[in-house]
Each structure stands twice: as structure tokens, then as C-alpha cells.
Design an enzyme around this catalytic site. Structure first.
Site, PDB file in Angstrom:
ATOM      1  N   LEU A  64       4.941   6.953 -10.724  1.00  0.00           N
ATOM      2  CA  LEU A  64       5.197   5.536 -10.492  1.00  0.00           C
ATOM      3  C   LEU A  64       4.911   5.167  -9.032  1.00  0.00           C
ATOM      4  O   LEU A  64       5.235   5.944  -8.134  1.00  0.00           O
ATOM      5  CB  LEU A  64       6.661   5.210 -10.793  1.00  0.00           C
ATOM      6  CG  LEU A  64       7.144   5.631 -12.184  1.00  0.00           C
ATOM      7  CD1 LEU A  64       8.639   5.786 -12.189  1.00  0.00           C
ATOM      8  CD2 LEU A  64       6.694   4.610 -13.190  1.00  0.00           C
ATOM      9  N   CYS A  65       4.339   3.989  -8.826  1.00  0.00           N
ATOM     10  CA  CYS A  65       4.217   3.479  -7.461  1.00  0.00           C
ATOM     11  C   CYS A  65       4.198   1.962  -7.507  1.00  0.00           C
ATOM     12  O   CYS A  65       4.208   1.369  -8.584  1.00  0.00           O
ATOM     13  CB  CYS A  65       2.994   4.053  -6.751  1.00  0.00           C
ATOM     14  SG  CYS A  65       1.395   3.363  -7.172  1.00  0.00           S
ATOM     15  N   GLY A  66       4.176   1.359  -6.361  1.00  0.00           N
ATOM     16  CA  GLY A  66       4.258  -0.094  -6.270  1.00  0.00           C
ATOM     17  C   GLY A  66       3.165  -0.809  -7.040  1.00  0.00           C
ATOM     18  O   GLY A  66       3.397  -1.806  -7.702  1.00  0.00           O
TER      19      GLY A  66
END
Length: 74
Positions: A64-66
Site C-alpha cells: 500500500l502507498c499514497g
């Protein structure tokens, strides 16, 4: 199932929610980080999770990332 999870600082809150859900479903989570909202080098965490899946230590991985762009490159 054993699932590797990792994120950058932008995905930390979502990672916590995902871990809670995955564990509620009866799976084991291996958390490769990050554990802070401070800016970080996401490849350091994503590579560990990806290697765990590639080696067979974990059956699946969730990264997951921005934006989802940077971590998918890893």
C-alpha cells in the site's frame, strides 16, 4: 494463509485496517513496515514483502502507498 503486508507512510492507516480485516478472516499477517507516518523510502519495505512472497515464506502480499504507483514499481 500467510500474507506479507507493507506500506509507505501514506498507506499506514489503510495498512492497519487491512491487517485487522485479514486477521479477522483467519489469515496470518507478516508486517514488513512502515510503522510511522514520517516520510520514508517505501522500496525498503516493499522489497522485503515481495521477497517473502517470491521465496515462499508468504503465500500472498499486499503493498500500500499514497498513490499506488511507487510501490507497484518495486
Amino acid at each position: 494463509m500467510k500474507i506479507a503486508v507493507a506500506c509507505d507512510h501514506g498507506g499506514l492507516n489503510l495498512k492497519k485496517a487491512v491487517i485487522a480485516y485479514v486477521e479477522k478472516c483467519g489469515h496470518t499477517v507478516v508486517d514488513f513496515g512502515t510503522d510511522s507516518t514520517a516520510s520514508c523510502d517505501y522500496p525498503d519495505f516493499a522489497v522485503l514483502a515481495a521477497e517473502a512472497v517470491a521465496s515462499g515464506e508468504c503465500e500472498r502480499g499486499i503493498l500500500l502507498c499514497g498513490t499506488g504507483i511507487g510501490i507497484s514499481i518495486v
